[in-house]
Scaffold this active site. Structure first.
Site, PDB file in Angstrom:
ATOM      1  CB  THR A 188      38.479 -83.328 -20.765  1.00  0.00           C
ATOM      2  OG1 THR A 188      37.804 -82.894 -21.946  1.00  0.00           O
ATOM      3  CG2 THR A 188      38.140 -82.389 -19.634  1.00  0.00           C
ATOM      4  CD1 TRP A 446      20.611 -97.964 -13.024  1.00  0.00           C
ATOM      5  CD2 TRP A 446      21.927 -96.402 -12.097  1.00  0.00           C
ATOM      6  NE1 TRP A 446      20.236 -96.754 -13.530  1.00  0.00           N
ATOM      7  CE2 TRP A 446      21.021 -95.770 -12.981  1.00  0.00           C
ATOM      8  CE3 TRP A 446      22.850 -95.626 -11.408  1.00  0.00           C
ATOM      9  CZ2 TRP A 446      21.020 -94.390 -13.192  1.00  0.00           C
ATOM     10  CZ3 TRP A 446      22.850 -94.256 -11.604  1.00  0.00           C
ATOM     11  CH2 TRP A 446      21.947 -93.651 -12.495  1.00  0.00           C
TER      12      TRP A 446
END
Ligand code: AMP
Length: 545
Positions: A188, A446
């Site tokens: 990754t 959020w």
């Protein structure tokens, strides 16, 4: 009672055997580092992949040993995909855009025994060779006489790939072994902490190739000419080198030339019907085609993933250029295809605006991938298209652990936490609203940075936009928009902020806009938000990390 069916392990080598047998004359076209366009076929690729296997035998590489690659998309990389994995070694694709220190760290962590590289990456090899003592064989992907003297001097004993293959024959029988054996390894990007290795298996790779080809996924067939812009060093080019062989699709590899003009010319010359890549690459192609009033009549569809495809980009491809966009979601740990956005029968009668509203989502999970969305306490959230939570996935091509992981298992009750925040609607369409670390937490609510970026990108004066959290004493965090203006645009802060009126709730509208000449992109073409946060929250604690 067991079924009475034959048991044949799923082997990566069988994909290329199939392609060579039934599509032997189908072309594999590559723009090379050498600058020219090279043509070969599946039949020839099979022969050369077998030579790769034999050459690795001759070099003394044992089963399961890692063979690193630092290479662009091209036929030699394709041969390595099959020759290395097919002979039971592990293909370890390295991202050349990483810093050499990080590449050396990854090579050592993976314990690569051989490393094959395109000549354009010779400077990286010269920088790391002395630091990677476990690499016994450095193999330049070129003819013997093309190896530069400086490289030969810096890396004594460096091999020429073509010379190694020329010394072999095609006489090779692929071994057959447990389908769960590791086949390829990809780390990754590691924007936080050390990179982590994801080890795919023959089984996961073949199942993923079947899935990628499905009509509601990439809809791949022997009538396609496929151009993966997504690099073969990033999650196996989204599985295209395998899925193309499984279907007999023609392959077109762009090499190092990923600018709009080069991609356009190659697509036009090779009648490309399907292309796949990250949004930043498509921006280059879109701009080039717009500026020059060009069309690509053969290109039917393009897969956009790796980061959210802005609504404006989807519309531009569909309405201006007549190219169908397939929005896709996935990650290194998911091989990478997890969800892909294709419409259902009931959507066909909808007006285009309603269809676009679906296409902006990342799509429905592909058979084989199960998803759930949970809140901070792990409680599953409803599929109402509104409740946003942590996206968890599981399935036969989802990672169960990281390679040589010293830490705890990444799984939670058998589910892989993606680190993405998402909603799912009643039809199962996932919408990624953020990375967990990028979400903007304002007054306990959020705010989706992707949604705010999407709106900015729809303004004609905006070339690229990124939305980040800025620390705020009252609200904790507030959205700040970082924008690259389109050339010649006179757009200013107030005009852009007014553009949000009526599109999102007032409290979600960014507090401010900063205009910058460019936005930093990471090794896989994604916006480096942590860098932006560092840059634009000077003197304050870094938010959202
Ligand atoms: P990587 O492992 O480097 O491929 O990164 C995977 C991450 O990219 C995912 O976890 C998402 O955060 C992001 N990503 C991939 N595809 C999309 C998409 N279509 N929309 C939004 N984010 C995406």
């Amino acid at each position: 009672m067991l079924g009475l069916m034959q048991s044949h392990p799923l082997m990566i080598s069988s994909l290329l055997e199939f392609a060579a047998r039934y599509h032997g004359d189908t072309p594999i076209v590559s723009r090379r580092v050498e600058g020219d366009v090279h043509r070969t076929t599946y039949a020839e690729a099979l022969g050369r992949a077998k030579r790769v296997a034999r050459a690795l035998d001759a070099l003394g590489l044992a089963a399961h040993e890692r063979v690193g690659t630092l290479a662009w998309n091209g036929y030699r990389h394709f041969e390595l995909y099959y020759g290395v994995s097919g002979s039971q070694r592990i293909l370890h694709t390295l991202n050349p855009r990483l810093h050499p220190d990080q590449i050396a760290w990854i090579v050592n962590h993976a314990e690569d025994r051989a490393l094959c590289f395109d000549l354009s990456f010779a400077p990286i090899i010269m920088a790391i060779a002395g630091r990677c003592p476990q690499v016994k064989h450095w193999i330049a992907l070129c003819d013997a006489d093309a190896i530069p003297p400086a490289l030969a001097q810096a890396v004594p004993g460096v091999h020429s790939y073509e010379a190694l293959l020329a010394a072999q024959t095609d006489d090779y029988d692929w071994p057959v072994f447990d389908e769960n054996t590791g086949s390829s390894l990809c780390y990754t990007s590691g924007t936080t902490g050390n990179p982590k290795g994801v080890l795919y298996s023959h089984r996961s790779t073949v199942l993923h190739a079947y899935a990628a080809a499905l009509p509601d996924v990439m809809n791949l067939s022997a009538r396609d000419s496929v151009l993966p812009v997504v690099p073969m060093f990033h999650v196996n080019a989204w599985g295209i080198p395998y899925a193309a062989a499984l279907t007999g699709a023609k392959l077109v590899f762009p090499g190092p030339a990923l600018d709009g003009k080069s991609l356009f010319e190659l697509m036009q010359a090779e009648g490309v019907t399907l292309a796949a890549g990250v949004p930043t690459v498509w921006l280059g192609l879109l701009n080039f085609m717009r500026d020059n009033a060009l069309r690509l009549p053969t290109l039917q569809r393009t897969v956009i993933g790796g980061a959210a495809a802005p609504a404006s980009m989807i519309r531009a491809f569909e309405e201006e250029l007549g190219i169908h966009v397939l929005h896709a979601w996935g990650m290194t740990e998911t091989s990478p295809l997890g969800a892909l956005c294709s419409l259902k029968n009931k959507h066909l009668a909808m007006d285009r605006a309603s269809q676009f509203a679906i296409q902006v989502k990342q799509g429905r999970p592909i058979f084989g991938v199960e998803v759930r969305v949970v809140d901070g306490n792990g409680v599953e959230l409803p599929w109402d298209g509104k409740s946003a939570g942590n996206l968890l996935v599981r399935g036969p091509w989802i990672a169960s652990d990281y390679f040589r992981n010293d830490g705890p298992s990444p799984l939670r009750d058998g589910w892989f936490p993606t680190g993405d925040v998402a909603t799912v609607d009643a039809d199962g369409y996932i919408q990624i609203t953020d990375r967990t670390k990028d979400v903007i937490k304002s007054g306990g609510e959020w705010i989706s940075s992707i949604e705010l970026e999407n709106i900015a990108m729809a303004h004609p004066g905006v070339a690229m936009a990124a939305c980040i959290a800025r620390p705020d004493p009252k609200w904790d965090e507030r959205p700040l928009l970082v924008v690259v203006k389109r050339e010649g645009s006179t757009l200013d802060r107030d005009e852009l902020l007014r553009f949000y009126d009526g599109k999102v709730a007032k409290w979600m509208i960014p507090d401010d806009v900063v205009f910058v000449p460019s936005i930093p992109l990471g090794a896989t073409g994604k916006i480096l938000k942590n860098q932006l946060r560092q840059q634009f929250s000077a003197g304050k604690a870094q938010p959202g990390a």
